[in-house]
Design an enzyme around this catalytic site. Structure first.
Site, PDB file in Angstrom:
ATOM      1  CE1 TYR A  47      -3.085  -2.974   0.396  1.00  0.00           C
ATOM      2  CE2 TYR A  47      -3.665  -2.195   2.577  1.00  0.00           C
ATOM      3  CZ  TYR A  47      -3.842  -3.087   1.554  1.00  0.00           C
ATOM      4  OH  TYR A  47      -4.780  -4.090   1.669  1.00  0.00           O
ATOM      5  CG  HIS A 105      -0.782  -8.494   0.241  1.00  0.00           C
ATOM      6  ND1 HIS A 105      -0.454  -7.160   0.183  1.00  0.00           N
ATOM      7  CD2 HIS A 105      -2.110  -8.543   0.024  1.00  0.00           C
ATOM      8  CE1 HIS A 105      -1.546  -6.446  -0.044  1.00  0.00           C
ATOM      9  NE2 HIS A 105      -2.566  -7.265  -0.157  1.00  0.00           N
TER      10      HIS A 105
END
Length: 274
Positions: A47, A105
């Site tokens: 992110y 992730h």
């Protein structure tokens, strides 16, 4: 707030997602979420906002033990040395000595064996640098393999889940292993808004469609949700879901909306979901 306990750690069932929330505006949004009452903040290396998340938590004045912090390491950095390097950088940017939850992730897109990454994660946990470890975007059988390799230490599988997306197989796998499913995109990227059935249920309780969709998740065993928004009003609305309860019939009606074809997040590097 509903809490779900895993491996002796209490996890707030409703969290706040931070994807795309960066810079001063992102920090302000995260601080507002904390002010609203959120105590579970989800971020990720990919992110690019871990420093903003860390600054927001610090500026909000919340005690470290009050905030459940999750971060994730990207799929091309799962070799043990790379994984540890990225995680230590995450700790620095988040301004914390440990995370509450550390996730893979996405499944590896390289030739790094899963057991090598999981072994490194177990070491990180044993060193007290994270309280829990888990995975994200793992299909049911891959999740079972991860749980077996860690002797049941995988606490979470974070996946796309909303009332249009059938995740019954993943739910079965996490429940078999006393783990938690954390739902991202829990309002289906806004698809719930304007849906006739969801709207009708909401009117009964004076709630909007997003609140109904989140409440549906909160009433399921071993399910958490991390809605993400850049709107302060929406953040408050999403949090205001603990003062009503859906009936068994309403839960069943919403269950009927689910479909195997309901997936909205499916990048080219995604695993084989079947």
């Amino acid at each position: 707030m509903k809490f779900i306990e895993k491996q002796g750690v209490k996890i707030p069932a409703l969290g706040f997602g931070t994807w795309t929330l960066k810079g001063a505006g992102g920090q302000e949004m995260i601080k507002h979420a904390l002010k609203t009452g959120y105590r579970h903040i989800d971020t990720a290396k990919a992110y690019g906002n871990e420093a903003d998340v860390g600054a927001a938590i610090k500026d909000a004045g919340c005690a470290r033990e009050e905030v459940f912090v999750t971060t994730k390491i990207w799929h091309d950095r799962l070799a043990p040395a790379d994984f540890r390097e990225d995680f230590k950088d995450s700790l620095k940017k988040l301004q914390v000595e440990f995370t509450d939850l550390l996730l893979i992730h996405w499944p590896s897109t390289t030739d790094v064996p899963l057991e090598d990454t999981l072994e490194e994660m177990m070491k990180i946990k044993s060193e007290g640098l994270t309280r829990l470890i888990g995975v994200s975007n793992f299909p049911s059988e891959l999740f079972r393999k991860a749980s077996e390799l860690t002797k049941g230490n995988i606490a979470v599988n974070q996946v796309e889940y909303h009332c249009f997306m059938d995740q019954s197989e993943v739910l079965e796998a996490v429940r078999e292993n006393d783990a938690l499913l954390t739902a991202y995109s829990p309002v289906g990227k806004g698809k719930v808004f304007g849906h006739e059935l969801i709207q009708k249920i909401g009117k009964k309780y004076d709630k909007n469609e997003g609140q109904v969709a989140l409440r549906w998740l909160m009433q399921q065993d071993n399910v958490a949700a991390i809605p993400r928004t850049s709107s302060k009003d929406h953040a408050e609305s999403n949090f205001n879901i603990f003062d009503f309860e859906l009936t068994a019939d309403e839960m069943s009606d919403l269950n009927e909306l689910q479909s195997k074809e309901g997936r909205l997040i499916n990048p080219e590097f995604a695993p084989d979901w079947d």
